[in-house]
Design a protein around this motif. Structure first.
Motif, PDB file in Angstrom:
ATOM      1  N   LYS A 134       0.782  -1.164  -0.050  1.00 31.38           N
ATOM      2  CA  LYS A 134       0.037  -0.064  -0.079  1.00 31.38           C
ATOM      3  C   LYS A 134       0.762   1.258  -0.020  1.00 31.38           C
ATOM      4  O   LYS A 134       0.550   2.157  -0.541  1.00 31.38           O
ATOM      5  N   MET A 135       1.989   1.151   0.900  1.00 29.00           N
ATOM      6  CA  MET A 135       2.705   2.391   1.046  1.00 29.00           C
ATOM      7  C   MET A 135       3.454   2.584  -0.381  1.00 29.00           C
ATOM      8  O   MET A 135       3.622   3.922  -0.921  1.00 29.00           O
ATOM      9  N   LEU A 136       4.060   1.531  -0.890  1.00 25.41           N
ATOM     10  CA  LEU A 136       4.811   1.716  -2.497  1.00 25.41           C
ATOM     11  C   LEU A 136       3.990   2.052  -3.485  1.00 25.41           C
ATOM     12  O   LEU A 136       4.214   2.568  -4.490  1.00 25.41           O
ATOM     13  N   ALA A 137       2.609   1.756  -3.303  1.00 28.65           N
ATOM     14  CA  ALA A 137       1.574   1.882  -4.238  1.00 28.65           C
ATOM     15  C   ALA A 137       1.184   3.273  -4.610  1.00 28.65           C
ATOM     16  O   ALA A 137       0.752   3.784  -5.384  1.00 28.65           O
ATOM     17  N   TYR A 186      13.872  12.145   0.897  1.00 27.87           N
ATOM     18  CA  TYR A 186      12.890  11.509   1.685  1.00 27.87           C
ATOM     19  C   TYR A 186      11.747  12.313   1.865  1.00 27.87           C
ATOM     20  O   TYR A 186      10.522  11.787   2.164  1.00 27.87           O
ATOM     21  N   THR A 187      11.788  13.686   1.982  1.00 26.39           N
ATOM     22  CA  THR A 187      10.846  14.696   2.016  1.00 26.39           C
ATOM     23  C   THR A 187      10.809  15.779   1.167  1.00 26.39           C
ATOM     24  O   THR A 187      11.661  16.074   0.301  1.00 26.39           O
ATOM     25  N   LYS A 208       6.386  16.902   4.060  1.00 24.87           N
ATOM     26  CA  LYS A 208       5.704  15.896   3.682  1.00 24.87           C
ATOM     27  C   LYS A 208       6.512  14.655   3.201  1.00 24.87           C
ATOM     28  O   LYS A 208       7.663  14.940   2.868  1.00 24.87           O
ATOM     29  N   TRP A 209       6.187  13.403   3.391  1.00 21.19           N
ATOM     30  CA  TRP A 209       7.078  12.350   3.194  1.00 21.19           C
ATOM     31  C   TRP A 209       6.882  11.568   1.786  1.00 21.19           C
ATOM     32  O   TRP A 209       5.805  11.387   1.319  1.00 21.19           O
ATOM     33  N   GLY A 213      10.912   8.207   1.521  1.00 21.67           N
ATOM     34  CA  GLY A 213      10.893   8.766   2.711  1.00 21.67           C
ATOM     35  C   GLY A 213      10.062   7.671   3.724  1.00 21.67           C
ATOM     36  O   GLY A 213      10.485   7.199   4.757  1.00 21.67           O
ATOM     37  N   GLN A 214       8.869   7.297   3.108  1.00 22.36           N
ATOM     38  CA  GLN A 214       8.093   6.387   3.939  1.00 22.36           C
ATOM     39  C   GLN A 214       8.534   5.096   4.086  1.00 22.36           C
ATOM     40  O   GLN A 214       8.662   4.432   5.167  1.00 22.36           O
TER      41      GLN A 214
END
Length: 234
Positions: A134-137, A186-187, A208-209, A213-214
């Motif tokens: 989900k994060m990478l999507a 990262y941000t 924001k990330w 970064g996430q």
């Protein structure tokens, strides 16, 4: 090739006699090398002392060793022939382990146990896969408040956590990364419009990330034993 590696206690192993013979070593020297490793961490998981029949059928002190044990002692074997033998052993271990991996259970209880083990592995790995997928999507930027919520923290608590871990510091009303993490992609800092207590339009910067970064946050926090809620055990 199969005679290089055998199955013992459901594990692919070779023996000190086999290694000595294949690499042209004196078995006593191989035993001495293994004996010198007895203080190494996890020695008992890699080597099993036993009696092995020699070419005359006489029992001799020896060792069974798994892939890790073989790798450990084979490090000291040099030369082009030794390299070829190492590659043969790697192939033999791979072949034997593949056979074990796809071995069909012989009885119903074994089949049920295998099914239960696989289900358990899937249940353990799935939450992590779901979270990281989900994060990478999401190729866009993510706010700290959303990430904090995924970890079960309030935004303020999460910011304090990252500050305490040496990741970010506060400048005015904006959180920024410490120098070692800057310029890593990262941000992203962008203007954020808001109304102050008097109802006047104001603008301040907010961090924001990025997707990168996430992932950095996930891996860094994981190393500290801090997991997203979906991966936390009850």
């Amino acid at each position: 090739m199969n005679d290089l590696v055998i199955m013992k206690d459901k594990q692919a192993v070779t023996s000190s006699l086999q290694v000595a013979d294949k690499f042209g070593k004196n078995h006593r020297d191989v035993l001495r090398t293994i004996d010198d490793l007895k203080d190494v961490r996890k020695f008992a998981q890699m080597f099993l002392e036993t009696n092995l029949p020699d070419s005359y059928g006489r029992n001799r002190r020896g060792y069974y060793m798994n892939r890790d044990g073989f790798t450990l002692i084979a490090m000291g074997f040099t030369g082009s022939k030794a390299l070829q033998f190492k590659l043969q052993y790697i192939d033999a271990f791979n072949e034997m382990e593949q056979q074990v991996k796809f071995q069909v259970p012989a009885t119903l209880p074994e089949a049920l146990r295998l099914a239960a083990d696989q289900a358990e592995k899937i249940s353990v790995l799935q939450p992590k896969a779901d979270y990281t997928d989900k994060m990478l999507a999401n190729p866009g930027l993510e706010t700290t408040s959303v990430i904090a919520k995924n970890y079960g923290y309030s935004t303020r608590e999460f910011n304090k956590l990252l500050h305490g871990l040496g990741i970010q510091y506060k400048q005015g009303k904006t959180w920024l990364l410490y120098a070692k993490y800057q310029n890593q992609g990262y941000t992203h800092v962008e203007p954020f419009p808001y109304k102050d207590s008097k109802g006047l339009e104001q603008v301040r910067n907010t961090m924001k990330w990025t997707q990168k970064g996430q992932r950095f946050l996930y891996e860094f926090l994981e190393s500290k034993g801090i997991m997203p809620k979906v991966e936390q055990t009850a």
